[in-house]
Design a protein around this motif. Structure first.
Motif, PDB file in Angstrom:
ATOM      1  N   THR A 152      -4.767 -10.794  -6.441  1.00  0.00           N
ATOM      2  CA  THR A 152      -3.600  -9.993  -6.067  1.00  0.00           C
ATOM      3  C   THR A 152      -2.975 -10.469  -4.762  1.00  0.00           C
ATOM      4  O   THR A 152      -3.676 -10.800  -3.809  1.00  0.00           O
ATOM      5  N   LEU A 153      -1.636 -10.505  -4.782  1.00  0.00           N
ATOM      6  CA  LEU A 153      -0.899 -10.711  -3.530  1.00  0.00           C
ATOM      7  C   LEU A 153      -0.449  -9.333  -3.046  1.00  0.00           C
ATOM      8  O   LEU A 153       0.374  -8.681  -3.694  1.00  0.00           O
ATOM      9  N   TYR A 154      -1.011  -8.887  -1.947  1.00  0.00           N
ATOM     10  CA  TYR A 154      -0.626  -7.611  -1.346  1.00  0.00           C
ATOM     11  C   TYR A 154       0.535  -7.860  -0.399  1.00  0.00           C
ATOM     12  O   TYR A 154       0.374  -8.590   0.585  1.00  0.00           O
ATOM     13  N   SER A 203       3.739   4.176  -5.303  1.00  0.00           N
ATOM     14  CA  SER A 203       2.359   4.380  -5.748  1.00  0.00           C
ATOM     15  C   SER A 203       1.815   3.065  -6.295  1.00  0.00           C
ATOM     16  O   SER A 203       2.510   2.062  -6.351  1.00  0.00           O
ATOM     17  N   GLU A 204       0.549   3.105  -6.709  1.00  0.00           N
ATOM     18  CA  GLU A 204      -0.052   1.871  -7.244  1.00  0.00           C
ATOM     19  C   GLU A 204       0.340   1.612  -8.688  1.00  0.00           C
ATOM     20  O   GLU A 204       0.081   0.545  -9.220  1.00  0.00           O
ATOM     21  N   ILE A 221       0.996  -8.463  -8.165  1.00  0.00           N
ATOM     22  CA  ILE A 221       1.615  -8.046  -6.905  1.00  0.00           C
ATOM     23  C   ILE A 221       1.307  -6.582  -6.642  1.00  0.00           C
ATOM     24  O   ILE A 221       1.394  -5.763  -7.550  1.00  0.00           O
ATOM     25  N   GLN A 222       0.939  -6.268  -5.423  1.00  0.00           N
ATOM     26  CA  GLN A 222       0.816  -4.865  -5.033  1.00  0.00           C
ATOM     27  C   GLN A 222       1.646  -4.660  -3.768  1.00  0.00           C
ATOM     28  O   GLN A 222       1.467  -5.368  -2.778  1.00  0.00           O
ATOM     29  N   ILE A 223       2.573  -3.700  -3.838  1.00  0.00           N
ATOM     30  CA  ILE A 223       3.452  -3.431  -2.693  1.00  0.00           C
ATOM     31  C   ILE A 223       2.913  -2.221  -1.931  1.00  0.00           C
ATOM     32  O   ILE A 223       2.621  -1.197  -2.540  1.00  0.00           O
ATOM     33  N   ILE A 224       2.787  -2.342  -0.629  1.00  0.00           N
ATOM     34  CA  ILE A 224       2.430  -1.173   0.189  1.00  0.00           C
ATOM     35  C   ILE A 224       3.552  -0.977   1.213  1.00  0.00           C
ATOM     36  O   ILE A 224       3.704  -1.759   2.146  1.00  0.00           O
ATOM     37  N   ASN A 225       4.345   0.064   0.967  1.00  0.00           N
ATOM     38  CA  ASN A 225       5.567   0.273   1.749  1.00  0.00           C
ATOM     39  C   ASN A 225       5.306   0.812   3.144  1.00  0.00           C
ATOM     40  O   ASN A 225       4.230   1.347   3.424  1.00  0.00           O
ATOM     41  N   ASN A 226       6.327   0.692   3.970  1.00  0.00           N
ATOM     42  CA  ASN A 226       6.279   1.288   5.306  1.00  0.00           C
ATOM     43  C   ASN A 226       7.703   1.599   5.760  1.00  0.00           C
ATOM     44  O   ASN A 226       8.647   1.387   4.997  1.00  0.00           O
ATOM     45  N   ALA A 227       7.828   2.069   6.981  1.00  0.00           N
ATOM     46  CA  ALA A 227       9.149   2.422   7.501  1.00  0.00           C
ATOM     47  C   ALA A 227      10.019   1.191   7.659  1.00  0.00           C
ATOM     48  O   ALA A 227       9.530   0.087   7.890  1.00  0.00           O
ATOM     49  N   SER A 228      11.303   1.376   7.500  1.00  0.00           N
ATOM     50  CA  SER A 228      12.278   0.318   7.676  1.00  0.00           C
ATOM     51  C   SER A 228      13.342   0.819   8.645  1.00  0.00           C
ATOM     52  O   SER A 228      13.536   2.026   8.804  1.00  0.00           O
ATOM     53  N   ILE A 229      14.047  -0.103   9.276  1.00  0.00           N
ATOM     54  CA  ILE A 229      15.153   0.299  10.148  1.00  0.00           C
ATOM     55  C   ILE A 229      16.161   1.124   9.339  1.00  0.00           C
ATOM     56  O   ILE A 229      16.829   2.008   9.889  1.00  0.00           O
ATOM     57  N   LEU A 230      16.237   0.885   8.024  1.00  0.00           N
ATOM     58  CA  LEU A 230      17.228   1.573   7.191  1.00  0.00           C
ATOM     59  C   LEU A 230      16.970   3.079   7.108  1.00  0.00           C
ATOM     60  O   LEU A 230      17.892   3.844   6.863  1.00  0.00           O
ATOM     61  N   ASN A 231      15.719   3.507   7.265  1.00  0.00           N
ATOM     62  CA  ASN A 231      15.498   4.952   7.314  1.00  0.00           C
ATOM     63  C   ASN A 231      15.221   5.461   8.732  1.00  0.00           C
ATOM     64  O   ASN A 231      15.481   6.620   9.033  1.00  0.00           O
ATOM     65  N   ALA A 232      14.759   4.555   9.625  1.00  0.00           N
ATOM     66  CA  ALA A 232      14.489   4.994  11.002  1.00  0.00           C
ATOM     67  C   ALA A 232      15.769   5.446  11.715  1.00  0.00           C
ATOM     68  O   ALA A 232      15.710   6.242  12.650  1.00  0.00           O
ATOM     69  N   THR A 271      10.974  19.368  -0.495  1.00  0.00           N
ATOM     70  CA  THR A 271      12.013  18.367  -0.789  1.00  0.00           C
ATOM     71  C   THR A 271      11.427  17.149  -1.510  1.00  0.00           C
ATOM     72  O   THR A 271      12.161  16.294  -1.969  1.00  0.00           O
ATOM     73  N   SER A 272      10.115  17.049  -1.589  1.00  0.00           N
ATOM     74  CA  SER A 272       9.476  15.962  -2.337  1.00  0.00           C
ATOM     75  C   SER A 272       8.074  16.437  -2.724  1.00  0.00           C
ATOM     76  O   SER A 272       7.704  17.572  -2.411  1.00  0.00           O
ATOM     77  N   ILE A 273       7.320  15.589  -3.406  1.00  0.00           N
ATOM     78  CA  ILE A 273       5.949  15.999  -3.729  1.00  0.00           C
ATOM     79  C   ILE A 273       4.961  14.916  -3.328  1.00  0.00           C
ATOM     80  O   ILE A 273       5.273  13.731  -3.318  1.00  0.00           O
ATOM     81  N   LEU A 274       3.782  15.388  -3.009  1.00  0.00           N
ATOM     82  CA  LEU A 274       2.678  14.509  -2.651  1.00  0.00           C
ATOM     83  C   LEU A 274       1.824  14.339  -3.914  1.00  0.00           C
ATOM     84  O   LEU A 274       1.639  15.298  -4.658  1.00  0.00           O
ATOM     85  N   HIS A 275       1.319  13.140  -4.147  1.00  0.00           N
ATOM     86  CA  HIS A 275       0.513  12.919  -5.347  1.00  0.00           C
ATOM     87  C   HIS A 275      -0.978  13.062  -5.059  1.00  0.00           C
ATOM     88  O   HIS A 275      -1.791  12.270  -5.540  1.00  0.00           O
ATOM     89  N   CYS A 276      -1.310  14.021  -4.233  1.00  0.00           N
ATOM     90  CA  CYS A 276      -2.731  14.335  -4.028  1.00  0.00           C
ATOM     91  C   CYS A 276      -2.825  15.790  -3.628  1.00  0.00           C
ATOM     92  O   CYS A 276      -1.838  16.411  -3.241  1.00  0.00           O
TER      93      CYS A 276
END
Lengths: 267, 267
Positions: free
Chosen positions: B2-4, A225-226, B107-118, A36-41
Motif C-alpha cells: 500500500t501507498l499511504y 474513511s478506509e 492507495i490509502q488516503i489519510i486526509n488532513n486540514a487544508s488551507i482551503l478550509n482553514a 451537522t455531520s455524523i461520526l462513524h464510531c
C-alpha cells in the motif's frame, strides 16, 4: 480561559490530530456537536480515548443556550468544542466563535479534514470547484431550486459543483412541529439517487438543459474513511447504483483537464 | 503493498492524525513532499516522532523519478508519502495517485486540514468561495492576469476569492536556468503586500474597476498555527501591514452575509 474549537476529521475517533488530542486532554469540559455531520464510531470510543465524558451539544444548545452551557464553561475553565470534519463547515460555528469573542473568551482553532478537501480523492482539482451547494429533503410545497442555480452558474465558468446532501439527526419532523409535537425522528441521510432525482425534477420544470440523464456525475460515499465508494458515470446510470452507508455527496464536474479525465477512468 | 498518502496538516509534527501516525509507523519507507508548501518545524521533529528516517521528495523525484523511487518502494513494501496540508492540494499528487493505480499499487488516503478550509477562521462561509487562484512571482515579461480574471468572475457571482501566494523552495532561478546553471535559490514566499501590488498593477492595465485601493481584503498569515495573523481592511491599508512569517494568503470577499460582516469586525 480558552475555548478550543477542534475538528475531528471525517470518520472515527482516530482522525483527531495529536494536537487536538493534547488540547482535549487539557480541557475540563468537552462538547461534541453532532447535528451537522455524523461520526462513524460510538461516542464511547471518544470517551475511552480522551479518558473523559463527552457532552452532546444539539442545535438548540449551540444556537440558543450556548451562554448557559459552552460559553459559561469556557469562561471558567479550558473547554473543548468538537466538530465532525473541520471547525467551520457550518454557519452555526462561526456564530459560536463570534459570541465567544464578544464574551472575551480566548479561541484556539485546531483544524482537520473537511469534505471540501476530501473530494480531492476523485482526482478533480480542488481549485476548480465553484460555489458549494446543499440539497435538502424536499417537503410538500418546498423544493428550493438553489442547487440548480448554483450548478448553472458554476457550469458557465466551467467549474466543478459539489452538492452536499441533507442529513436529519435528532430532529422532529416539520409536520409534527406544526402540530406542536416535539418527537425526535429516526436519522435520515439523503442518498445520491435522491439527489439525482431532485435535480432531475427541477430540470423538468425549468428545462434549461443544465442537468440531464446524460450529465456526467461523480457519486461519493464515506469520503475520508478506509472504504469510500466513488463512482463516475451518467446521471441515468448513477441513479441505479447502491452507494451503501452514509454520508453521500454528489459532484457534477465542469470542464475537465486531461489529468482529471485520466483520474476519472479509475472510478 | 500500500501507498499511504497522508496529509500532515498545516503547521508542525503534531498536526498529523492518530490514524496518520499509525500508518507511518507501519511503513518501511517514508517520503515527505515539501516543495508545494512548508512545514513549520524541523524534519528532525518528524523523525523523532516517527522513529524513522524521512526522505525528502523534491519536484523532480515526484514528477519524473517516482517509478524508480516512491512507486518502486510501494510495490514492495508499505510506503508513506507525506504532504503538508491535505493530500490533493496540488495536481502533482493526483498524477502520482494515477501512476500508482496504473502500477496496481493499493492507495490509502489519510486526509488532513487544508488551507482551503482553514480560511474558515475568518468567519467567511466556506460554501461561498468561488474558484481559487494562485498569484505567482512576476518575472521580466511574464505576469499572468489569471488572478484578476478569476476575481472578476467570482465577483459577478458575489463569491469570495482565495488567492494562494507563490512559494519558491529549493528551485533554481529562471535566469540561471536559461544560462544552464542549476543553482538552488534561497526560499522565497510571497507576501500579502506583494499580492496586493500585483493585483493593483493588473488593474492599472485593465481598468475594469475589479481591484482598487478601496477594495475590502482579508490578509491571512500562518493559518492553522497557534499564532495566525488575520487582518481585514482596504487594499491601500493592508499593503502597509507587516504580517510576519510565511505562509501568507489573500482573500477578497464577495457579498457579505450579516454573520460574516459581524465576524469581520473582530479582525
Amino acid at each position: 480561559m480558552t475555548l478550543y474549537m477542534i475538528g475531528l476529521g471525517l470518520n472515527d475517533e482516530k482522525d483527531i490530530s495529536l494536537k487536538g488530542l493534547e488540547a482535549v486532554k487539557k480541557c475540563k469540559t468537552i462538547y461534541l456537536e453532532k447535528y451537522t455531520s455524523i461520526l462513524h464510531c460510538d461516542i464511547k470510543k471518544l470517551e475511552e480515548l480522551y479518558g473523559k465524558k463527552v457532552i452532546i451539544a444539539d442545535r438548540d444548545m449551540v444556537e440558543s443556550k450556548a451562554e448557559d452551557t459552552i460559553l459559561k464553561d469556557a469562561a471558567e475553565t479550558d473547554t473543548a468544542f468538537l466538530v465532525v470534519g473541520d471547525v467551520f463547515g457550518a454557519t452555526t460555528h462561526t456564530d459560536l466563535m463570534i459570541r465567544a469573542r464578544k464574551n472575551n473568551i480566548k479561541i484556539q482553532i485546531i483544524n482537520n479534514a473537511s469534505i471540501l478537501n476530501a473530494v480531492g480523492i476523485t482526482g478533480l482539482e480542488l481549485y476548480k470547484f465553484g460555489k458549494t451547494t446543499s440539497i435538502v429533503f424536499p417537503q410538500e410545497n418546498w423544493m428550493p431550486q438553489t442547487p440548480y442555480d448554483v450548478l448553472r452558474e458554476n457550469q458557465k465558468m466551467n467549474l466543478h459543483t459539489l452538492c452536499l446532501l441533507d442529513i436529519k439527526v435528532a430532529e422532529p419532523s416539520s409536520e409534527d412541529l406544526k402540530k406542536g409535537i416535539n418527537k425526535i425522528q429516526k436519522p435520515r441521510f439523503m442518498k445520491i439517487s435522491e439527489a439525482i432525482d431532485y435535480l432531475t425534477k427541477i430540470e423538468q420544470k425549468r428545462k434549461e438543459n443544465i442537468f440531464t440523464p446524460e450529465t456526467l456525475c461523480i457519486g461519493c460515499a464515506r469520503l475520508g474513511s478506509e472504504n469510500p465508494t466513488i463512482i463516475a458515470g451518467k446521471a441515468k446510470d448513477l441513479i441505479e447504483k447502491d452507494f451503501g452507508e452514509p454520508l453521500h455527496c454528489l459532484i457534477i464536474p465542469g470542464k475537465l483537464h486531461f489529468i482529471e479525465e485520466e483520474a476519472l477512468k479509475f472510478l
